[in-house]
Design an enzyme around this catalytic site. Sequence first.
Site, PDB file in Angstrom:
ATOM      1  N   ALA A 254       0.794  -1.233   0.000  1.00 20.91           N
ATOM      2  CA  ALA A 254       0.000   0.000   0.000  1.00 20.91           C
ATOM      3  C   ALA A 254       0.831   1.290   0.000  1.00 20.91           C
ATOM      4  O   ALA A 254       0.268   2.369   0.118  1.00 20.91           O
ATOM      5  CB  ALA A 254      -1.001   0.038   1.151  1.00 20.91           C
ATOM      6  N   ALA A 255       2.135   1.181  -0.172  1.00 16.71           N
ATOM      7  CA  ALA A 255       2.940   2.407  -0.243  1.00 16.71           C
ATOM      8  C   ALA A 255       2.528   3.220  -1.481  1.00 16.71           C
ATOM      9  O   ALA A 255       2.337   4.430  -1.414  1.00 16.71           O
ATOM     10  CB  ALA A 255       4.419   2.070  -0.306  1.00 16.71           C
ATOM     11  N   GLY A 256       2.374   2.524  -2.601  1.00 14.42           N
ATOM     12  CA  GLY A 256       1.932   3.196  -3.824  1.00 14.42           C
ATOM     13  C   GLY A 256       0.515   3.759  -3.660  1.00 14.42           C
ATOM     14  O   GLY A 256       0.216   4.853  -4.138  1.00 14.42           O
ATOM     15  N   ASP A 257      -0.325   3.020  -2.990  1.00 12.19           N
ATOM     16  CA  ASP A 257      -1.698   3.496  -2.759  1.00 12.19           C
ATOM     17  C   ASP A 257      -1.681   4.749  -1.909  1.00 12.19           C
ATOM     18  O   ASP A 257      -2.422   5.708  -2.165  1.00 12.19           O
ATOM     19  CB  ASP A 257      -2.521   2.416  -2.055  1.00 12.19           C
ATOM     20  CG  ASP A 257      -2.684   1.175  -2.918  1.00 12.19           C
ATOM     21  OD1 ASP A 257      -2.615   1.309  -4.148  1.00 12.19           O
ATOM     22  OD2 ASP A 257      -2.863   0.083  -2.350  1.00 12.19           O
TER      23      ASP A 257
HETATM   24  O1  RIB Z   1      -1.711  -2.188  -3.267  1.00  9.35           O
HETATM   25  C1  RIB Z   1      -1.901  -3.049  -2.209  1.00  9.35           C
HETATM   26  C2  RIB Z   1      -3.207  -3.753  -2.334  1.00  9.35           C
HETATM   27  O2  RIB Z   1      -3.184  -4.544  -3.503  1.00  9.35           O
HETATM   28  C3  RIB Z   1      -3.565  -4.692  -1.221  1.00  9.35           C
HETATM   29  O3  RIB Z   1      -4.264  -4.063  -0.189  1.00  9.35           O
HETATM   30  C4  RIB Z   1      -4.330  -5.799  -1.933  1.00  9.35           C
HETATM   31  O4  RIB Z   1      -5.673  -5.894  -1.540  1.00  9.35           O
HETATM   32  C5  RIB Z   1      -4.198  -5.498  -3.412  1.00  9.35           C
HETATM   33  O5  RIB Z   1      -5.321  -4.884  -3.916  1.00  9.35           O
END
Ligand code: RIB
Length: 310
Positions: A254-257
Amino acid sequence: EDFMKKKILVIGSLNMDQSIRLERMPLVGETVMGRDITYQAGGKGANQACAAGRLQAQVRMMGCVGADSFGRTLRNQVEGCGVDGSGIRLIEGCATGMAVIYVDGNGDNSIVVIPGANGECSREYLQQMDEWLCWCDYLLMQMEIPHETVLCAAGRAKELGKTVILNPAPVPDSLPEGLLALTDYVTPNETELEKLTGIPASGRENVRLAAEKLREMGAENVIVTLGEDGAYWLGQQKEGFFPSRKVEAVDTTAAGDCFNGAFAAALAEGMDTEEAIRFANGAASIAVTRKGALDSLPDRRETEVAVREI
Ligand code: RIB
């Protein structure tokens, strides 16, 4: 509502993440011992919406979960991050999206996603929720929902004069025809950039070349996230590398998120692209020092401190 702030709509996935920690990834045919396993909220859409929400942006999220306990938990958790999730659909007879994540001793990960209800995020749903598209100023999407929905939403958003941010993850073999031309910002990481352009994206010069190719393919602005090396931006007139804050990575999930959600939040507050990238780098540097996806996202105060430390 804070009328100074512009509004963000995220259309994307919600997954229950089954996260397994181990020393190193198993090879094909090999058995290794894992350290532990946890269930946490995730999904690229939910993570990005929550990253923006936790940073006090005005955010709504659209997406689909199963009408099961995982689905309800995910919707509640998204709302707990300050996101309006009232438009998230609970789909009867469909399982909530699931991700199996391996996190190795270096904090690096490999992910397998089983989309389940995310696959129900259809064009019809989009049409029914048109009011939400009209409501927003920024539309933020990823590629974990049906691609035709992403294309359709981007088209509608541009028709309405909105700013479209596309995080091309997970990266498909090819993006739907015409999608890049509908985006204001496209935000691949190095691997995604390489797959989209066919240009090996290692080293600054290659990153630059590949980003140029992606702009030629139609994207207005290309922002490449480079992990510990920060980010690179190529716009119409400007470009530049932006350093990250040096940290000890524990889990990069989730760093990119986090980067994408924080970037959208910063733009919505009126920061320019450069300031917004710095802000997003600061936020993402915190996410990698914590385990999990949604649970690793920073709040406003810690992000401001981190940005000053870059
Ligand atoms: O980017 C990380 C995410 O990728 C995770 O939370 C997983 O659910 C996938 O969607």
